[in-house]
Design a protein around this motif. Structure first.
Motif, PDB file in Angstrom:
ATOM      1  N   GLY A 197     -20.164  42.440 -34.002  1.00 56.85           N
ATOM      2  CA  GLY A 197     -20.995  43.208 -33.084  1.00 56.85           C
ATOM      3  C   GLY A 197     -20.975  44.707 -33.321  1.00 56.85           C
ATOM      4  N   PHE A 198     -20.193  45.143 -34.286  1.00 55.00           N
ATOM      5  CA  PHE A 198     -20.153  46.556 -34.644  1.00 55.00           C
ATOM      6  C   PHE A 198     -19.555  46.652 -36.044  1.00 55.00           C
ATOM      7  N   THR A 199     -19.603  47.839 -36.610  1.00 55.71           N
ATOM      8  CA  THR A 199     -19.037  48.010 -37.939  1.00 55.71           C
ATOM      9  C   THR A 199     -17.746  48.813 -37.865  1.00 55.71           C
ATOM     10  N   LEU A 200     -16.760  48.362 -38.623  1.00 52.98           N
ATOM     11  CA  LEU A 200     -15.472  49.046 -38.652  1.00 52.98           C
ATOM     12  C   LEU A 200     -15.602  50.472 -39.160  1.00 52.98           C
ATOM     13  N   ALA A 201     -16.640  50.766 -39.886  1.00 52.60           N
ATOM     14  CA  ALA A 201     -16.800  52.088 -40.481  1.00 52.60           C
ATOM     15  C   ALA A 201     -17.096  53.174 -39.444  1.00 52.60           C
ATOM     16  N   TYR A 202     -17.361  52.774 -38.206  1.00 55.53           N
ATOM     17  CA  TYR A 202     -17.740  53.756 -37.195  1.00 55.53           C
ATOM     18  C   TYR A 202     -16.705  53.953 -36.093  1.00 55.53           C
ATOM     19  N   ARG A 203     -15.629  53.143 -36.108  1.00 51.65           N
ATOM     20  CA  ARG A 203     -14.639  53.255 -35.038  1.00 51.65           C
ATOM     21  C   ARG A 203     -13.231  53.071 -35.577  1.00 51.65           C
ATOM     22  N   ALA A 204     -12.312  53.794 -34.961  1.00 56.52           N
ATOM     23  CA  ALA A 204     -10.908  53.513 -35.228  1.00 56.52           C
ATOM     24  C   ALA A 204     -10.536  52.187 -34.565  1.00 56.52           C
ATOM     25  N   ILE A 205      -9.580  51.505 -35.173  1.00 56.03           N
ATOM     26  CA  ILE A 205      -9.071  50.236 -34.640  1.00 56.03           C
ATOM     27  C   ILE A 205      -7.572  50.369 -34.451  1.00 56.03           C
ATOM     28  N   GLY A 206      -7.098  49.845 -33.343  1.00 58.49           N
ATOM     29  CA  GLY A 206      -5.668  49.923 -33.059  1.00 58.49           C
ATOM     30  C   GLY A 206      -5.064  48.582 -32.751  1.00 58.49           C
TER      31      GLY A 206
ATOM     32  N   THR B 110       9.017  40.797 -30.120  1.00 53.13           N
ATOM     33  CA  THR B 110       8.364  39.713 -29.389  1.00 53.13           C
ATOM     34  C   THR B 110       7.424  40.281 -28.330  1.00 53.13           C
ATOM     35  N   ALA B 111       6.174  39.866 -28.392  1.00 53.93           N
ATOM     36  CA  ALA B 111       5.155  40.393 -27.477  1.00 53.93           C
ATOM     37  C   ALA B 111       3.826  39.703 -27.745  1.00 53.93           C
ATOM     38  N   VAL B 112       2.886  39.927 -26.861  1.00 57.57           N
ATOM     39  CA  VAL B 112       1.494  39.594 -27.152  1.00 57.57           C
ATOM     40  C   VAL B 112       0.881  40.813 -27.840  1.00 57.57           C
ATOM     41  N   TYR B 113       0.289  40.572 -28.993  1.00 60.76           N
ATOM     42  CA  TYR B 113      -0.301  41.657 -29.772  1.00 60.76           C
ATOM     43  C   TYR B 113      -1.821  41.636 -29.605  1.00 60.76           C
ATOM     44  N   TYR B 114      -2.365  42.804 -29.338  1.00 61.02           N
ATOM     45  CA  TYR B 114      -3.798  42.967 -29.122  1.00 61.02           C
ATOM     46  C   TYR B 114      -4.377  43.939 -30.149  1.00 61.02           C
ATOM     47  N   CYS B 115      -5.581  43.667 -30.585  1.00 61.33           N
ATOM     48  CA  CYS B 115      -6.298  44.692 -31.322  1.00 61.33           C
ATOM     49  C   CYS B 115      -7.386  45.254 -30.420  1.00 61.33           C
ATOM     50  N   ALA B 116      -7.775  46.474 -30.717  1.00 62.04           N
ATOM     51  CA  ALA B 116      -8.739  47.157 -29.867  1.00 62.04           C
ATOM     52  C   ALA B 116      -9.599  48.088 -30.702  1.00 62.04           C
TER      53      ALA B 116
ATOM     54  N   VAL C 242     -10.632  58.915 -35.736  1.00 63.85           N
ATOM     55  CA  VAL C 242      -9.286  59.159 -36.266  1.00 63.85           C
ATOM     56  C   VAL C 242      -8.324  58.131 -35.702  1.00 63.85           C
ATOM     57  N   PRO C 243      -7.221  57.870 -36.391  1.00 63.73           N
ATOM     58  CA  PRO C 243      -6.254  56.897 -35.871  1.00 63.73           C
ATOM     59  C   PRO C 243      -5.590  57.424 -34.604  1.00 63.73           C
ATOM     60  N   THR C 244      -5.473  56.584 -33.614  1.00 63.27           N
ATOM     61  CA  THR C 244      -4.887  56.942 -32.333  1.00 63.27           C
ATOM     62  C   THR C 244      -4.222  55.722 -31.724  1.00 63.27           C
ATOM     63  N   ILE C 245      -3.150  55.931 -31.005  1.00 61.51           N
ATOM     64  CA  ILE C 245      -2.507  54.817 -30.293  1.00 61.51           C
ATOM     65  C   ILE C 245      -2.424  55.123 -28.802  1.00 61.51           C
ATOM     66  N   LEU C 246      -3.365  55.954 -28.344  1.00 63.36           N
ATOM     67  CA  LEU C 246      -3.496  56.196 -26.911  1.00 63.36           C
ATOM     68  C   LEU C 246      -4.425  55.147 -26.323  1.00 63.36           C
ATOM     69  N   GLU C 247      -3.932  54.392 -25.378  1.00 65.89           N
ATOM     70  CA  GLU C 247      -4.713  53.295 -24.826  1.00 65.89           C
ATOM     71  C   GLU C 247      -6.046  53.774 -24.249  1.00 65.89           C
TER      72      GLU C 247
ATOM     73  N   SER D 181      -2.626  52.221 -35.798  1.00 69.69           N
ATOM     74  CA  SER D 181      -4.070  52.431 -35.764  1.00 69.69           C
ATOM     75  C   SER D 181      -4.554  52.834 -37.143  1.00 69.69           C
ATOM     76  N   ILE D 182      -5.831  52.554 -37.402  1.00 74.40           N
ATOM     77  CA  ILE D 182      -6.434  52.931 -38.669  1.00 74.40           C
ATOM     78  C   ILE D 182      -7.757  53.626 -38.386  1.00 74.40           C
ATOM     79  N   SER D 183      -8.045  54.658 -39.140  1.00 72.96           N
ATOM     80  CA  SER D 183      -9.260  55.432 -38.918  1.00 72.96           C
ATOM     81  C   SER D 183     -10.500  54.647 -39.320  1.00 72.96           C
ATOM     82  N   SER D 184     -11.638  55.154 -38.926  1.00 72.23           N
ATOM     83  CA  SER D 184     -12.896  54.496 -39.268  1.00 72.23           C
ATOM     84  C   SER D 184     -13.140  54.521 -40.775  1.00 72.23           C
ATOM     85  N   SER D 185     -12.613  55.519 -41.451  1.00 68.18           N
ATOM     86  CA  SER D 185     -12.766  55.601 -42.905  1.00 68.18           C
ATOM     87  C   SER D 185     -11.797  54.671 -43.627  1.00 68.18           C
TER      88      SER D 185
END
Length: 126
Positions: free
Chosen positions: A26-35, A91-97, A105-110, A50-54
């Motif tokens: 539903g979107f392209t990774l090239a336009y958003r950071a993913i965490g 040990t945890a539930v891991y989520y991507c966002a 830019v890469p960020t880990i602020l919720e 997190s990884i940047s859109s680039s």
């Protein structure tokens, strides 16, 4: 419709490895950071990496540096989290966002993230 689907979780012994996948649609990774975030029982959700859109920049929280690696495959529209030297405290539930539109830019602020997957359970135990 934007969708994120995590997979790859499971039970692993301490010192072991897992690779989590986050399939985006539903979107392209090239336009958003993913965490990647995680939530352990009884604890608040916390940012992990997190990884940047680039795809050229990454960010890690201190307690996973040197053990976890984030990467992505644009052709497969998938982001990965390679987790090595796992510890019981991982040990945890891991989520991507996916970050809000315009955050590249890469960020880990919720607060920087607007779309979330359903999560995948990672259990590290002997």
């Amino acid at each position: 419709q934007l969708q994120l689907v995590e997979s790859g979780g499971g039970l692993v012994q301490p010192g072991g490895s897992l690779r989590l996948s986050c399939a985006a649609s539903g979107f392209t990774l090239a336009y958003r950071a993913i965490g990647w975030f995680r939530q352990a029982p009884g604890k608040e959700r916390e940012g992990v990496s997190s990884i940047s859109s680039s795809g050229r920049s990454t960010k890690y929280v201190d307690f996973v540096k040197g053990r976890f690696t984030i990467s992505r495959d644009i052709a497969k529209s998938t982001v990965y989290l390679q987790m090595n030297s796992l510890k019981p405290e991982d040990t945890a539930v891991y989520y991507c966002a996916a970050a809000h539109t315009g955050i590249t830019v890469p960020t880990i602020l919720e607060a920087d993230f607007s779309s979330w997957g359903q999560g995948t359970q990672v259990t590290v135990s002997s």
